[in-house]
Design a protein around this motif. Sequence first.
Motif, PDB file in Angstrom:
ATOM      1  N   ASP A 255       0.841  -1.189   0.000  1.00  0.00           N
ATOM      2  CA  ASP A 255       0.000   0.000   0.000  1.00  0.00           C
ATOM      3  C   ASP A 255       0.876   1.238   0.000  1.00  0.00           C
ATOM      4  O   ASP A 255       1.826   1.327   0.793  1.00  0.00           O
ATOM      5  CB  ASP A 255      -0.875  -0.027   1.256  1.00  0.00           C
ATOM      6  N   LEU A 256       0.564   2.179  -0.875  1.00  0.00           N
ATOM      7  CA  LEU A 256       1.312   3.432  -0.982  1.00  0.00           C
ATOM      8  C   LEU A 256       0.329   4.568  -0.745  1.00  0.00           C
ATOM      9  O   LEU A 256      -0.624   4.741  -1.513  1.00  0.00           O
ATOM     10  CB  LEU A 256       1.944   3.540  -2.380  1.00  0.00           C
ATOM     11  N   ARG A 257       0.534   5.317   0.355  1.00  0.00           N
ATOM     12  CA  ARG A 257      -0.363   6.428   0.668  1.00  0.00           C
ATOM     13  C   ARG A 257       0.275   7.352   1.689  1.00  0.00           C
ATOM     14  O   ARG A 257       1.298   7.034   2.285  1.00  0.00           O
ATOM     15  CB  ARG A 257      -1.715   5.946   1.162  1.00  0.00           C
ATOM     16  N   ASP A 258      -0.386   8.514   1.910  1.00  0.00           N
ATOM     17  CA  ASP A 258       0.038   9.477   2.915  1.00  0.00           C
ATOM     18  C   ASP A 258      -0.601   9.124   4.253  1.00  0.00           C
ATOM     19  O   ASP A 258      -1.769   8.715   4.309  1.00  0.00           O
ATOM     20  CB  ASP A 258      -0.403  10.896   2.525  1.00  0.00           C
ATOM     21  N   TRP A 259       0.183   9.304   5.318  1.00  0.00           N
ATOM     22  CA  TRP A 259      -0.274   9.027   6.681  1.00  0.00           C
ATOM     23  C   TRP A 259       0.059  10.199   7.589  1.00  0.00           C
ATOM     24  O   TRP A 259       1.140  10.772   7.503  1.00  0.00           O
ATOM     25  CB  TRP A 259       0.429   7.794   7.245  1.00  0.00           C
ATOM     26  N   ALA A 260      -0.875  10.510   8.495  1.00  0.00           N
ATOM     27  CA  ALA A 260      -0.598  11.477   9.558  1.00  0.00           C
ATOM     28  C   ALA A 260       0.266  10.779  10.600  1.00  0.00           C
ATOM     29  O   ALA A 260       0.351   9.546  10.636  1.00  0.00           O
ATOM     30  CB  ALA A 260      -1.903  11.964  10.181  1.00  0.00           C
ATOM     31  N   ALA A 261       0.874  11.574  11.460  1.00  0.00           N
ATOM     32  CA  ALA A 261       1.698  11.014  12.533  1.00  0.00           C
ATOM     33  C   ALA A 261       0.878  10.025  13.354  1.00  0.00           C
ATOM     34  O   ALA A 261      -0.286  10.274  13.650  1.00  0.00           O
ATOM     35  CB  ALA A 261       2.228  12.135  13.419  1.00  0.00           C
ATOM     36  N   GLY A 262       1.478   8.884  13.676  1.00  0.00           N
ATOM     37  CA  GLY A 262       0.795   7.864  14.454  1.00  0.00           C
ATOM     38  C   GLY A 262      -0.181   7.014  13.667  1.00  0.00           C
ATOM     39  O   GLY A 262      -0.871   6.178  14.247  1.00  0.00           O
ATOM     40  N   HIS A 263      -0.281   7.246  12.377  1.00  0.00           N
ATOM     41  CA  HIS A 263      -1.168   6.493  11.492  1.00  0.00           C
ATOM     42  C   HIS A 263      -2.635   6.582  11.885  1.00  0.00           C
ATOM     43  O   HIS A 263      -3.413   5.689  11.593  1.00  0.00           O
ATOM     44  CB  HIS A 263      -0.738   5.016  11.404  1.00  0.00           C
ATOM     45  N   GLU A 264      -3.043   7.691  12.547  1.00  0.00           N
ATOM     46  CA  GLU A 264      -4.448   7.817  12.922  1.00  0.00           C
ATOM     47  C   GLU A 264      -5.319   8.350  11.779  1.00  0.00           C
ATOM     48  O   GLU A 264      -6.520   8.163  11.792  1.00  0.00           O
ATOM     49  CB  GLU A 264      -4.618   8.677  14.180  1.00  0.00           C
ATOM     50  N   LYS A 265      -4.701   9.006  10.809  1.00  0.00           N
ATOM     51  CA  LYS A 265      -5.423   9.493   9.622  1.00  0.00           C
ATOM     52  C   LYS A 265      -4.633   9.085   8.396  1.00  0.00           C
ATOM     53  O   LYS A 265      -3.412   8.984   8.440  1.00  0.00           O
ATOM     54  CB  LYS A 265      -5.558  11.014   9.646  1.00  0.00           C
ATOM     55  N   MET A 266      -5.364   8.874   7.277  1.00  0.00           N
ATOM     56  CA  MET A 266      -4.710   8.486   6.026  1.00  0.00           C
ATOM     57  C   MET A 266      -5.294   9.260   4.858  1.00  0.00           C
ATOM     58  O   MET A 266      -6.443   9.701   4.910  1.00  0.00           O
ATOM     59  CB  MET A 266      -4.862   6.987   5.790  1.00  0.00           C
ATOM     60  N   GLY A 267      -4.474   9.408   3.834  1.00  0.00           N
ATOM     61  CA  GLY A 267      -4.932  10.006   2.593  1.00  0.00           C
ATOM     62  C   GLY A 267      -5.281   8.913   1.593  1.00  0.00           C
ATOM     63  O   GLY A 267      -5.189   7.716   1.894  1.00  0.00           O
ATOM     64  N   LYS A 268      -5.682   9.335   0.411  1.00  0.00           N
ATOM     65  CA  LYS A 268      -5.964   8.369  -0.648  1.00  0.00           C
ATOM     66  C   LYS A 268      -4.667   7.704  -1.076  1.00  0.00           C
ATOM     67  O   LYS A 268      -3.605   8.308  -1.021  1.00  0.00           O
ATOM     68  CB  LYS A 268      -6.613   9.053  -1.852  1.00  0.00           C
ATOM     69  N   GLY A 269      -4.780   6.462  -1.511  1.00  0.00           N
ATOM     70  CA  GLY A 269      -3.589   5.745  -1.914  1.00  0.00           C
ATOM     71  C   GLY A 269      -3.924   4.648  -2.898  1.00  0.00           C
ATOM     72  O   GLY A 269      -5.048   4.559  -3.399  1.00  0.00           O
ATOM     73  N   ILE A 270      -2.935   3.813  -3.154  1.00  0.00           N
ATOM     74  CA  ILE A 270      -3.133   2.664  -4.036  1.00  0.00           C
ATOM     75  C   ILE A 270      -2.656   1.409  -3.321  1.00  0.00           C
ATOM     76  O   ILE A 270      -1.729   1.448  -2.517  1.00  0.00           O
ATOM     77  CB  ILE A 270      -2.409   2.818  -5.389  1.00  0.00           C
ATOM     78  N   THR A 271      -3.333   0.310  -3.604  1.00  0.00           N
ATOM     79  CA  THR A 271      -2.989  -0.984  -3.031  1.00  0.00           C
ATOM     80  C   THR A 271      -2.540  -1.895  -4.154  1.00  0.00           C
ATOM     81  O   THR A 271      -3.188  -1.956  -5.206  1.00  0.00           O
ATOM     82  CB  THR A 271      -4.207  -1.577  -2.291  1.00  0.00           C
ATOM     83  N   LEU A 272      -1.426  -2.590  -3.940  1.00  0.00           N
ATOM     84  CA  LEU A 272      -0.817  -3.414  -4.973  1.00  0.00           C
ATOM     85  C   LEU A 272      -0.564  -4.830  -4.470  1.00  0.00           C
ATOM     86  O   LEU A 272      -0.119  -5.017  -3.338  1.00  0.00           O
ATOM     87  CB  LEU A 272       0.527  -2.815  -5.395  1.00  0.00           C
ATOM     88  N   SER A 273      -0.822  -5.800  -5.331  1.00  0.00           N
ATOM     89  CA  SER A 273      -0.431  -7.172  -5.012  1.00  0.00           C
ATOM     90  C   SER A 273       1.090  -7.266  -5.172  1.00  0.00           C
ATOM     91  O   SER A 273       1.738  -6.357  -5.700  1.00  0.00           O
ATOM     92  CB  SER A 273      -1.108  -8.156  -5.970  1.00  0.00           C
ATOM     93  N   LYS A 274       1.659  -8.372  -4.733  1.00  0.00           N
ATOM     94  CA  LYS A 274       3.099  -8.574  -4.890  1.00  0.00           C
ATOM     95  C   LYS A 274       3.483  -8.552  -6.371  1.00  0.00           C
ATOM     96  O   LYS A 274       4.498  -7.964  -6.751  1.00  0.00           O
ATOM     97  CB  LYS A 274       3.515  -9.900  -4.244  1.00  0.00           C
ATOM     98  N   GLU A 275       2.650  -9.162  -7.197  1.00  0.00           N
ATOM     99  CA  GLU A 275       2.914  -9.173  -8.644  1.00  0.00           C
ATOM    100  C   GLU A 275       2.842  -7.760  -9.228  1.00  0.00           C
ATOM    101  O   GLU A 275       3.679  -7.380 -10.060  1.00  0.00           O
ATOM    102  CB  GLU A 275       1.931 -10.107  -9.360  1.00  0.00           C
ATOM    103  N   ASP A 276       1.847  -6.951  -8.807  1.00  0.00           N
ATOM    104  CA  ASP A 276       1.752  -5.562  -9.244  1.00  0.00           C
ATOM    105  C   ASP A 276       3.008  -4.790  -8.863  1.00  0.00           C
ATOM    106  O   ASP A 276       3.540  -4.014  -9.658  1.00  0.00           O
ATOM    107  CB  ASP A 276       0.549  -4.858  -8.602  1.00  0.00           C
ATOM    108  N   LEU A 277       3.476  -5.004  -7.639  1.00  0.00           N
ATOM    109  CA  LEU A 277       4.656  -4.296  -7.159  1.00  0.00           C
ATOM    110  C   LEU A 277       5.903  -4.678  -7.958  1.00  0.00           C
ATOM    111  O   LEU A 277       6.721  -3.825  -8.304  1.00  0.00           O
ATOM    112  CB  LEU A 277       4.868  -4.573  -5.667  1.00  0.00           C
ATOM    113  N   LYS A 278       6.025  -5.959  -8.300  1.00  0.00           N
ATOM    114  CA  LYS A 278       7.151  -6.402  -9.131  1.00  0.00           C
ATOM    115  C   LYS A 278       7.096  -5.750 -10.511  1.00  0.00           C
ATOM    116  O   LYS A 278       8.114  -5.305 -11.047  1.00  0.00           O
ATOM    117  CB  LYS A 278       7.142  -7.920  -9.283  1.00  0.00           C
ATOM    118  N   ASN A 279       5.893  -5.681 -11.096  1.00  0.00           N
ATOM    119  CA  ASN A 279       5.740  -5.049 -12.409  1.00  0.00           C
ATOM    120  C   ASN A 279       6.087  -3.567 -12.341  1.00  0.00           C
ATOM    121  O   ASN A 279       6.741  -3.034 -13.247  1.00  0.00           O
ATOM    122  CB  ASN A 279       4.330  -5.252 -12.938  1.00  0.00           C
TER     123      ASN A 279
END
Length: 73
Positions: free
Chosen positions: A39-63
Amino acid sequence: MAGIKYEIIKTEGVISESSRGWTKELNLISWNDRPPKYDLRDWAAGHEKMGKGITLSKEDLKNLRDILNEMDL
């Protein structure tokens, strides 16, 4: 985010940090008790808030890695 359960299994790395203290991170996350994905996204300190992001499988990440390696950066 209400109704969404997540568990950060592993932080792979911090890509950048904004002046507001939010960090852009690549993490391995389990969403709603499902198998973890990258998962690639923006996080506030402490991970209590998050921004929009993208989620990738292992195969997606390799590509993505292969595409980035071929780019002239």
